[in-house]
Design an enzyme around this catalytic site. Structure first.
Site, short mmCIF file in Angstrom:
data_model
loop_
_atom_site.label_atom_id
_atom_site.label_comp_id
_atom_site.label_asym_id
_atom_site.label_seq_id
_atom_site.Cartn_x
_atom_site.Cartn_y
_atom_site.Cartn_z
N SER A 673 -3.98 4.05 0.03
CA SER A 673 -2.70 3.81 0.42
C SER A 673 -1.86 4.80 -0.26
O SER A 673 -0.45 4.59 0.15
CB SER A 673 -2.19 2.14 0.13
N LYS A 716 4.24 -5.02 -0.98
CA LYS A 716 4.80 -3.58 -1.24
C LYS A 716 6.18 -3.59 -0.77
O LYS A 716 7.06 -3.09 -1.60
CB LYS A 716 3.90 -2.54 -0.49
#
EC number: 3.4.21.53
Length: 766
Positions: A673, A716
């Site tokens: 990511s 996140k």
């Protein structure tokens, strides 16, 4: 003679006999004291009945022995231990209670000599007695060889008679007869008669034992004991196996089970009846029958069908967790319409401390089901799940069958805790054993190796918990309905703490609402500055710490009420443990803020890139994993491929080294990511263009510049919100994930969807 007297219970003293006995009655103790004051002489006479506490003359024998007191010793509890030696026989003439002790008037009775007996007669009498003693010693092992030898070596007839009277354990009645016999000739006849009788009794006893031994195999001790126990039980009418079998048949009559199950149990009871008592096979069979009878074959509890009540219970116990509650309400609605409905197999996946195990308890309470928990963490043996075969020593049912027995119904809620932490070794793979259990198409006939009969698990509501799906085998994962229990927002944590945790810890630590309170700002500061976790476990510990400190202050009398505020929080919990890294205040070259998922929630990572003179090497630091290193190499390859579009000379890569660093090097980092973050940072470093400070991004990049989707988006975005970042770049395929998030998380943030690196660079670079 008139001397003090002691009445003896269960004891008879003969002349020349040294005896010790304990005295506890006051009359006897005073008699001892009087005797010690005079000449230490005392009259020792036996009681006719040992139960008599205060004997008079009628309760005592007419003959006793005058003895000399050798030693007196006082013992705890008012006891006195006496050592005395018999001197001569005496007849009791009268007995008086004088000054608290017994005073006896006695007449000494000397031994009448043997008249008209020459030496040959005496020797013959001695030999007869010695033969009787030898026969007695052979027949009665209780008489030691040393004592028998000492008796046989005695010289004169008088001494031999005394030694036999003293050392051979005759009964109390026999010894009293010897005391009362003053004639030597009569005493000889009496002893010979007693010895002859004892020898005959021993002989008859021995013959009886030999006859019993002839009926029993002498080489099998276990068989002897079994036969004796069997005979005893037959005499008493208590045959254990038959009694157990009768009890099993009574329980079988009241058992709710299918016909095949009852026939199997009935057959096993019939086998058990014919087994020998005490055999290992009988023990195994008995254990097996008990296990079968204790299982709830067709016994079911009545589920709660009131949707409103179930929803109220779930809302009362837990804040949030909307997907879990929605799925349970759907199950209840189907059950209400169809009358049955298949029980779902739900797997709650999320970080530690987010309430996965406790929500299962609440579901059981809402549905009115029995709750049983099976912890699978560290289970390595397949037999733990399926059970052991009965041929093995120590065999027992598996955990599923044991849980059914514990629940007492065939439709409980069964929690399979920590299903992602199953192990496997040479004994088998427990996860493979779970495949049949967690398959609604075949778990109606689950076979446990110990039970050997199909168990219907289709009515069981299975709920599994796991921290991650990565370590769950794919076939097992395919059988479960995955529900994500993601991290809590700070606002959700505040509501959980206010409604549940403070109340729970206050009660646990013995405090009342008037004694202890926490302000809203203090709670929010604990969540923000003293804990960093996805769940609320550490938050509960901090609240518990506050309660303990408050309890101490209340008990020491310093305060009558403790209120925790934002101002005095540091006094109770110390300095702040966590400080969130805020967004940079100025735009910079080669520094990009990325977003990462961790086991305790989300976090932000700054990726720094520097160019320095060198030979074109790529240096990676910050304890990256293999996936992240590959992402860095892919990002560099992409940047080099599009360098001409940004007027970057290819010689830059040959004459310079590129160093990619992620701070906090002690923390391991890995995952697909960070590709777009590193690509943006490298492009910023080689072009010299600054990156916006108030911007964060997440996503993986391909060699051709496509942005790939990522996971953990909620965590996140929460991390970005805590860092006061207002613009976040998210891959286009993750747009549906953003739409599912609550307004509380996305409010105040500008989320931009990007599909290629061109779009990322256009948004990030100035």
């Amino acid at each position: 003679m008139t001397i003090p007297a002691i009445a003896l219970r269960g004891l008879c003293v003969l002349p020349k006999m040294v005896v010790h006995f304990d005295v506890s009655r006051k009359k006897s103790i005073m008699a001892l004291e009087k005797a010690m004051v005079k000449d230490q002489k005392i009259f020792l006479v036996a009681q006719k009945s040992v139960q008599e506490e205060d004997p008079d003359e009628e309760d005592l024998y007419s003959m006793g022995t005058v003895g000399t007191i050798k030693q007196i010793m006082k013992l705890p509890g008012g006891l006195v231990r006496v050592v005395a030696e018999g001197l001569l026989r005496a007849r009791l003439c009268s007995l008086e209670d004088e000054d608290g002790y017994l005073q006896a008037e006695i007449e000494p009775c000397p031994t009448e000599p043997l008249e008209g007996a020459d030496d040959a007669t005496r020797e013959a009498m001695c030999r007869i007695l010695r033969e009787h003693v030898e026969a007695y010693a052979l027949a009665n092992p209780s008489l030691s060889r040393d004592v028998a030898a000492a008796i046989l070596e005695t010289g004169t007839l008088e001494e031999l008679l005394d030694e036999i009277s003293i050392n051979i354990p005759f009964s109390l009645e026999n010894k009293q007869q010897l005391v009362e016999t003053t004639s030597l000739a009569e005493r000889y006849v009496l002893i010979e008669k007693i010895l002859g009788t004892e020898v005959e009794v021993c002989r008859i006893k021995q013959e009886f034992q030999e006859k019993v031994k002839e009926r029993i195999d002498q080489n099998q001790k276990e068989y002897i004991l079994r036969e004796q126990m069997k005979l005893i039980r037959e005499e008493l009418g208590e045959d254990t196996i038959q009694a157990d079998a009768a009890r099993f048949e009574e329980e079988l009559a009241g058992l709710k089970a299918d016909k095949a199950v009852k026939e199997k149990i009935e057959k096993e009871i019939g086998r058990y009846r014919t087994m020998p008592m005490g055999s290992q096979e009988a023990y195994v069979s008995r254990n097996y029958i008990e296990q079968l009878l204790e299982l709830p074959w067709n016994k079911m509890s009545r589920d709660n069908k009131d949707l409103a009540k179930a929803e109220a219970v779930l809302e009362e116990d837990h804040y949030g967790l909307e997907k879990v509650k929605e799925r349970i309400m759907e199950f209840l609605a189907v059950r209400a319409l169809t009358g049955k409905g298949e029980s779902p197999i739900v797997c709650l996946v999320g970080p530690p401390g987010t309430g996965k195990t406790s929500i299962a308890k609440s579901i059981a309470r809402a549905l009115n089901k029995k709750y049983v928990r099976i912890c699978l963490g560290g289970v390595r043996d397949e037999a733990e799940i399926r059970g052991h075969r009965r041929t093995y020593i120590g065999a027992m049912p598996g955990r599923i069958a044991a849980a059914l027995k514990q629940a007492g119904t065939s439709n409980p809620l069964m929690l399979l805790d920590e299903v992602d932490k199953l192990g496997s070794d040479y004994k088998g793979d427990p996860s493979a054993a779970l495949l049949e259990i967690l398959d609604s198409a075949q778990n109606d006939k689950f076979r446990d190796h110990f039970i050997e009969l199909p168990l219907d698990l289709s009515h069981v509501l299975f709920i599994a918990t796991a921290n991650t799906t990565d370590t769950i085998p794919r076939p097992l994962l395919d059988r479960m309905e995955i529900i994500e229990v993601s991290s809590y927002t700070e606002n959700e944590k505040y509501h959980i703490a206010e409604k549940y945790l403070v109340v729970k810890q206050r009660k646990k630590n013995g405090l009342t609402e008037e004694q202890f309170a926490v302000s809203e700002k203090a709670l929010r500061k604990i969540i923000h500055s003293y804990t960093r976790e996805a769940g609320v476990r550490e938050l509960e510990r901090k609240i518990g710490q506050l309660c303990r400190k408050a309890a101490r202050e209340l008990l020491t009398g310093k305060k009558k009420q403790v209120r925790i505020t934002e101002g005095n929080l540091e006094k109770y919990l110390g300095r702040e443990l966590w400080r969130t890294e805020k967004a940079a205040s100025e735009d910079a070259v080669g520094i990009v803020r990325g977003l990462a998922w961790t086991s305790v929630g989300g976090d932000t990572l700054e990726v720094e890139v520097n160019l320095m003179p060198g030979s074109g090497k790529l240096q990676l630091t910050g304890q990256m994993g293999d996936v992240m290193k590959e992402s860095a190499e892919t990002a560099l390859s992409y940047v080099r491929s599009v360098s001409p579009d940004f007027q970057v000379d290819s010689a830059v890569y040959e004459k310079n080294d590129i160093h990619v660093h992620i701070p906090e090097g002690a923390v391991p980092k890995d995952g697909p990511s960070a590709g777009v973050t590193m690509a943006t940072a490298i492009m910023s470093a080689v072009t010299g263009k600054k990156v916006k400070a108030d911007l964060a991004m997440t996503g993986e990049v391909t060699l051709r510049g496509r942005v790939l989707p990522i996971g953990g988006l909620k965590e996140k975005l929460l991390a970005a919100k805590m860092a006061d970042i207002h613009t976040v770049l998210v891959p286009v395929p993750n747009e549906p994930n953003v739409m599912e998030l609550s307004r509380e998380i996305v409010s105040g943030m500008d989320i931009k969807y990007v599909g290629t690196m061109d779009e990322v660079l256009k948004e990030a670079l100035i």
